[in-house]
Design a protein around this motif. Structure first.
Motif, PDB file in Angstrom:
ATOM      1  N   ILE A 519       1.038   3.006  26.738  1.00 52.62           N
ATOM      2  CA  ILE A 519      -0.154   3.789  27.053  1.00 52.62           C
ATOM      3  C   ILE A 519      -1.294   2.842  27.406  1.00 52.62           C
ATOM      4  N   LEU A 520      -2.305   3.373  28.040  1.00 48.64           N
ATOM      5  CA  LEU A 520      -3.506   2.609  28.388  1.00 48.64           C
ATOM      6  C   LEU A 520      -4.710   3.449  28.016  1.00 48.64           C
ATOM      7  N   SER A 521      -5.499   2.983  27.060  1.00 47.99           N
ATOM      8  CA  SER A 521      -6.618   3.754  26.536  1.00 47.99           C
ATOM      9  C   SER A 521      -7.943   3.197  27.040  1.00 47.99           C
ATOM     10  N   ASN A 522      -8.949   4.055  27.011  1.00 46.28           N
ATOM     11  CA  ASN A 522     -10.301   3.656  27.389  1.00 46.28           C
ATOM     12  C   ASN A 522     -10.875   2.707  26.332  1.00 46.28           C
ATOM     13  N   SER A 523     -11.477   1.625  26.756  1.00 51.52           N
ATOM     14  CA  SER A 523     -12.109   0.687  25.821  1.00 51.52           C
ATOM     15  C   SER A 523     -13.393   1.257  25.236  1.00 51.52           C
ATOM     16  N   LEU A 524     -13.900   2.312  25.864  1.00 56.21           N
ATOM     17  CA  LEU A 524     -15.105   2.960  25.360  1.00 56.21           C
ATOM     18  C   LEU A 524     -14.720   4.060  24.385  1.00 56.21           C
ATOM     19  N   THR A 525     -15.428   4.137  23.266  1.00 61.06           N
ATOM     20  CA  THR A 525     -15.171   5.175  22.279  1.00 61.06           C
ATOM     21  C   THR A 525     -16.495   5.555  21.643  1.00 61.06           C
ATOM     22  N   LYS A 526     -16.459   6.332  20.580  1.00 62.41           N
ATOM     23  CA  LYS A 526     -17.715   6.739  19.959  1.00 62.41           C
ATOM     24  C   LYS A 526     -17.994   5.888  18.723  1.00 62.41           C
TER      25      LYS A 526
END
Length: 798
Positions: A519-526
């Motif tokens: 998988i490839l996730s967004n480096s931006l989170t909350k």
């Protein structure tokens, strides 16, 4: 972004074919994702020729038909049956010969064939306007001027030219190329030629004051230009203007708005036309909105403005959200006769925040939020004013307002020839480097044998340092022209320090072979997912409240993917991901590379003949051990996991460095991510792994012809003694002949003393050179017993 091939020719002389130019643009960094032929008239009038009616006689079997002979420049006259009332001898007509496909204004295209009509042969068709898409008239066939030569292609007579549309995947840093002029600059640089400049010498401003302009916030609006044009006639744009807009996919609206759109896509400078009679107080005020101020935009939606939104207002109310969207009541309409034309340079950050706040994305905001050219506003205004006069009439009735209190200066720095060559990796003549820099519109203020002092135009917002100029030189020189002088040979097993990408790919293949999916996730989170809010890297201008922080851990990235799948009834999951985490580190930032994988649901897909067990900690441990074994890492120490993200788990240590932490994710994290059931998670510190991997050649080893021997021991030990400690003592006791140590039973219960547990261990012994004797085997087992008793307090049960 769409670009027209014919339109580009207004800015630069192009000798290349559209296909050749497509390759040139891609090689210079403006990747062409699609190249399409665009015809102003469907079919492009292909196959239609000019003919002359030589004879025209009544059809013997039909009152409304005529039998004609037509000269189309061929060796013989064509016999064509025609029903048009205006058909007559000597008329120059449009002829569709046999095999031609006609594209009518309505209905499907049809092909001309040789046929018989009421008994008479017909070898073509004499065409009316609507039958070939040339117009709407159905009164009869088209009558051409008498002096048109027979056999002339109709597309040449009407000067119908095909255009080509490039769909360019514009990268965010190339705001300067968001127009035909911007793309033409790169073409001119490639060919080392000059741009063609439009003549605006006919522009003459009036002496009257016109609309007053006041800029109340020069930071959000560093430059604001405007002019009044009176006596315009709003109507349909001429064909040439509508065709240009249609080619790039812009819908024509009216001649005034079309001019502003034309200049936007031509020069990259957004314009806005106001109905001057609707400007209260004849005053334009560039100001920040008041908090909660209401404004109805062009789409009819009432929006609540923020105190950070820049607006163009009159003496009473906002008329436009600056750089983003016009108002419903101040724009040009069919009744407009007087126009105030705006051309401005707005602060990119301000426009981007406003655009995002209101969810408005327009062609203007696309350019403003990336950075437009502050020094082109007046030229764009002059071009637009002259075009409006040409196609809508009117008079330039005021002075040209230009509020530009602080001139934005070009970027100034030194470029070293040696650094250009060093970074590119190939010797390029100094003259070539300089010619590319100059061709890009960068001014050379001084030159020495070692380098150049340059001034980079303000519209090149991405070229602010020497290294940026090196990149510019390289893309124009051509990436394909850089020779590959050596081939890097790297492998996990053949180099002292393996190539990271090779190791990464090998482990990815290994995990995929074991049922995992990448998988490839967004480096931006909350921010709520951060481990430490004090060291979290927060964005100044986040896309949303859920994407306002750079991730500090990979746990929630994986949990988000699991939650997404579970919501779609996909419960049996094995994921892995390579990614980075980010944290503040003193005055700088720290990035850490990770390999993580997670397991949830059932361990195997449902089958009729197999047990459907849920994944457990030992399934995860087996996957972790597989990776460790593949990397040939030995001498690992095991500790209990200390991370708050785990309900329980282990750390694999190498000295003081933690290679991997793995275990069951804590319920608090599962609840926060809205994930059901247990999730088992492993987190490898990739940077640490890469530091300890060394050369490990894989060599062939023959299977031993001497048999292995198994011996079992049952030990009574303290319940806090782990198998890892037993294994460590065993391997230390017999390093050469002991091949494997396994546990096949663990017991705790009323049959043994409190605080104790029973381990049943198996030991595999083998000598590679001879068969082991009972005496040797017994001696090794006895040493194992002695050391277990001495170091771990174990008691042998049998």
């Amino acid at each position: 972004m769409n670009i027209s091939y014919n339109w580009l020719k207004q800015h630069v002389n192009i000798d290349s074919t559209p296909e050749e130019l497509s390759l040139i643009l891609t090689n210079t960094g403006l990747e062409v994702e699609a190249l399409d032929v665009v015809q102003s008239i469907p079919g492009g009038l292909d196959g239609l020729v000019v003919g002359e009616v030589k004879t025209c006689e009544q059809h013997p079997n039909a009152d409304k038909l005529r039998v004609t002979t037509v000269d189309v420049g061929g060796p013989e006259l064509l016999h064509i049956v025609c029903g048009a009332p205006n058909c007559r001898t000597g008329l120059k007509v449009i002829v569709a010969t046999v095999g031609t496909t006609c594209h009518p204004l309505t209905g499907e295209p049809f092909k001309i064939t040789k046929s018989k009509i009421r008994g008479e042969v017909s070898e073509g068709m004499l065409c009316g306007e609507d039958e070939i898409g040339l117009g709407t008239s159905h009164a009869g066939i088209v009558e051409l001027p008498a002096d048109v030569a027979v056999g002339t292609l109709v597309k040449d007579h009407f000067n119908i030219q095909d255009d080509y549309r490039y769909e360019i995947g514009l990268t965010p840093n190339r705001a300067d190329a968001a127009s035909h002029l911007g793309v033409a600059r790169d073409i001119a640089a490639h060919f080392r030629t000059q741009l063609l400049k439009a003549d605006v010498s006919a522009f003459k401003a009036a002496e009257a004051e016109g609309t007053t302009v006041v800029v109340a916030d020069a930071q959000a609006s560093p430059r604001y230009s405007g002019i009044n044009i009176t006596g315009v006639r709003v109507g349909e744009s001429p064909d040439w203007l509508k065709e240009k807009l249609n080619v790039i996919g812009v819908r024509p609206i009216n001649n005034i708005v079309d001019v502003t759109n034309y200049i936007l896509h031509d020069l990259g400078q957004p314009l806005h036309a106001f109905d001057a009679d609707k400007i209260a107080g004849n005053k334009v005020l560039v100001r920040l909105a008041t908090e909660g101020e209401k404004f109805v935009t062009l789409d009819g939606v009432e929006r609540t403005l923020s105190a950070e939104d820049l607006v163009i207002a009159d003496a009473e109310k906002p008329m436009c959200i600056a750089g983003v969207f016009g108002g419903a009541h101040s724009g040009v309409s069919a009744e407009t006769t007087n126009v105030f034309l705006e051309s401005a340079y707005f602060n990119a950050v301000s426009v981007r925040k406003t655009s995002k706040r209101h969810g408005l994305k327009t062609d203007a905001s696309f350019r403003f939020e990336r950075g437009t050219d502050p020094n082109i506003t007046v030229e764009a205004l002059k071009r637009a004013a002259l075009l409006i006069q040409e196609i809508a009439g009117g008079t330039i009735s005021s002075t040209l307002k230009d509020e530009y209190p602080v001139v934005i200066k070009p970027f100034s720095f030194h470029v070293s020839y040696a650094n250009v060559v060093r970074l590119i990796g190939q010797a390029i003549p100094n003259e070539e480097i300089k010619s590319i820099i100059v061709a890009l519109g960068i001014e050379v203020t001084s030159e020495t044998e070692t380098g150049l002092d340059v001034l980079v135009p303000a519209y090149r917002v991405d070229v602010t340092r020497e290294v940026d100029v090196v990149e510019e030189v390289l893309r124009i020189y051509g990436y394909n022209n850089i020779e590959l002088k050596s081939q890097i040979k790297a492998s996990l097993n053949t180099v002292e320090k393996p190539d990271k990408e090779v190791v990464l790919n090998q482990l990815a293949d290994l995990l995929i072979a074991n049922g995992f999916r990448e998988i490839l996730s967004n480096s931006l989170t909350k921010l709520d997912y951060a481990d430490d809010s004090e060291t979290a890297v927060k964005l100044y201008n986040p896309l949303s409240s859920d994407l306002d922080t750079m991730r500090q851990n990979m746990v929630f990235s994986v949990l988000s993917a699991i939650e997404y799948n579970q919501k779609r009834r996909n419960f049996d999951l094995k994921f892995f991901e390579f990614g980075k985490t980010y944290a503040l580190d003193g005055e700088g930032y720290k990035e850490t590379q990770h390999l993580v994988f997670a397991m949830a649901g059932k361990n195997e897909a449902e089958q009729w003949n197999s047990k459907k067990d849920a994944v457990n900690f030992y399934n995860l441990k087996a996957a972790v051990d597989t990776v460790i074994k593949r990397l040939k890492i030995e001498g690992i120490q095991i500790q209990d996991a200390t991370s708050s993200h785990f309900a329980y788990g282990l750390n694999y240590m190498k000295g003081q460095k933690c290679l991997v932490s793995f275990g069951a994710i804590a319920n608090a994290d599962l609840k926060k991510a809205d994930v059901e059931g247990q999730v088992f998670f492993a987190d490898f510190d990739w940077d640490v792994l890469m530091k300890i991997i060394r050369k490990n050649s894989i060599q062939y080893k023959e299977v031993s012809k001497f048999p292995a021997v198994r011996r079992d021991l049952s030990l009574l030990i303290d319940e806090n003694v782990s198998f890892d400690k037993l294994q460590f003592v065993a391997q230390k006791t017999e390093r050469k002949l002991l091949k494997e140590v396994n546990v096949f039973d663990v017991y705790k219960g009323d049959k043994i003393p409190e605080g104790k547990k029973s381990y049943a261990l198996s030991f595999i012994l083998q000598d590679e050179e001879k068969t082991l004797t009972d005496k040797q085997i017994d001696a090794i087992v006895q040493k194992l017993i002695v050391n277990f008793e001495k170091e771990l307090g174990a008691e042998v049960r049998g």
